[in-house]
Each structure stands twice: as C-alpha cells, then as structure tokens.
Design an enzyme around this catalytic site. Structure first.
Site, PDB file in Angstrom:
ATOM      1  N   ASP A 191      -9.286  -2.701  97.194  1.00  0.00           N
ATOM      2  CA  ASP A 191      -8.966  -1.417  96.589  1.00  0.00           C
ATOM      3  C   ASP A 191     -10.063  -1.159  95.549  1.00  0.00           C
ATOM      4  O   ASP A 191     -10.752  -2.086  95.126  1.00  0.00           O
ATOM      5  CB  ASP A 191      -7.580  -1.479  95.936  1.00  0.00           C
ATOM      6  CG  ASP A 191      -7.210  -0.193  95.221  1.00  0.00           C
ATOM      7  OD1 ASP A 191      -7.385   0.888  95.802  1.00  0.00           O
ATOM      8  OD2 ASP A 191      -6.748  -0.281  94.072  1.00  0.00           O
ATOM      9  N   ASP A 195      -9.958   1.467  92.368  1.00  0.00           N
ATOM     10  CA  ASP A 195      -9.492   1.676  90.996  1.00  0.00           C
ATOM     11  C   ASP A 195      -8.494   0.595  90.600  1.00  0.00           C
ATOM     12  O   ASP A 195      -7.481   0.402  91.261  1.00  0.00           O
ATOM     13  CB  ASP A 195      -8.856   3.057  90.852  1.00  0.00           C
ATOM     14  CG  ASP A 195      -9.829   4.189  91.161  1.00  0.00           C
ATOM     15  OD1 ASP A 195     -11.046   3.990  90.988  1.00  0.00           O
ATOM     16  OD2 ASP A 195      -9.373   5.260  91.587  1.00  0.00           O
TER      17      ASP A 195
END
Length: 178
Positions: free
Chosen positions: A7, A9
């Site tokens: 991922d 953020d």
C-alpha cells in the site's frame, strides 16, 4: 522471481485523514525508501496498490498523482532500488468498481503480470484492514505495519488469520525476506 505488494499512504509515506494532495505533502516515512531498496536488492519486484479516491473527490489531478509517484520512484531509485509497477484506484467509495480495496481487483491485476508466481508466496503490506482483506481475497499473505493507520487497525482487531504485524516497513523486511 519474488514479489511484494505495498500500500502507499501510511506504509511508504505519511498519511493524512485530509488526503495527500500535493507533491510537497508526499513525505516518506523514515526507513521506508531504504526498505524498498533492500527488498529490491534481495530480488523482489515491488509493486504498489493504492486507493486514491482523492482523484474522484477532486482533491488533486491525475498529473499531481503522477508527480507524487515520480517522486516516490525517484527516491527509491536513488536508494538503489526500484518499483516495478504502481496500480491505483481513482474511484470513490460509492462508484461500484472492483479495484477499490478491500476488493482484490488491483492485487489480482498485479498478480496477472506474474503468472509464474503463486499468490500464496506474495506479501501484501498495508496499514488498514481493507489493504489486508484485498490481499487475502487474492490469495496473498497479509502483513500489517503499525505506521499510518496501522495502530488503529490493530486496536480494532479482526485481522485476517496469520497476519504478520511489524512496527514499520523497514522492520517488515526480515519477515518478507525470511
């Protein structure tokens, strides 16, 4: 060939409940760039799968998102690593797409580029339950980092079975390479 799906953020860069809207707001979490370089040097392809509903909400443009990703990949390259591919979901939560995590569309699309790799050998690293759910739905292993929303995710519980938990991406390298 080995693969890790990250991922963005909260895993690679600092997250914000108000969204990361500019290149200047995109700031790496200490150690994350080096962790990606370490994985890259250990023979892993690094792919990123990131929900970016800020596009649908009009918080930033596709060009700004590209500039953020250019900054990220440049920093990784400078550290001696590489990011092979970036998938992003530009949709909002009510758009009905199949790519927005917790749905596995982005993860499955990445895996389709690696037919020789079994999904069960791939870690999906995230800081939220939906990251982990998307990875598990695609047949991958889940790894939660406590950065970003990770502490909150851990406190809420309900993690997929056998989820590994690490302080940050840098500390996850040992599990991933082990």
């Amino acid at each position: 060939m080995k693969l890790v799906i990250l991922d963005r953020d909260g895993v690679i860069n600092f997250d914000s409940d108000n969204y990361i809207k500019t290149v200047d707001e995109w700031q790496p979490i200490p150690g994350s760039i080096e962790a990606i370089a370490t994985l890259s040097k250990a023979g892993f392809d690094i792919c990123v799968a990131t929900n970016q509903s800020g596009l649908a909400r009009g918080y930033f443009t596709p060009e700004t998102l590209t500039a953020m990703h250019d900054k990220m990949t440049s920093l990784v390259t400078e550290a001696g690593g590489s990011i092979t591919h970036i998938e992003h979901c530009p949709h909002g939560p009510d758009d009905g797409c199949n790519c927005r995590k917790p749905l596995p569309g982005m993860i499955e699309n990445i895996l389709s580029k690696y037919p020789q790799i079994r999904a069960q050998s791939v870690y999906v690293v995230g800081d939220s339950l939906r990251d982990l759910q998307a990875g598990v739905a695609a047949g991958c292993k889940a790894l939660l980092v406590k950065t970003g929303k990770g502490e909150r995710t851990l406190e809420k519980g309900g993690l997929p079975d056998r989820t590994a938990v690490c302080e940050n991406l840098n500390s996850a390298v040992d599990i991933i390479t082990g």
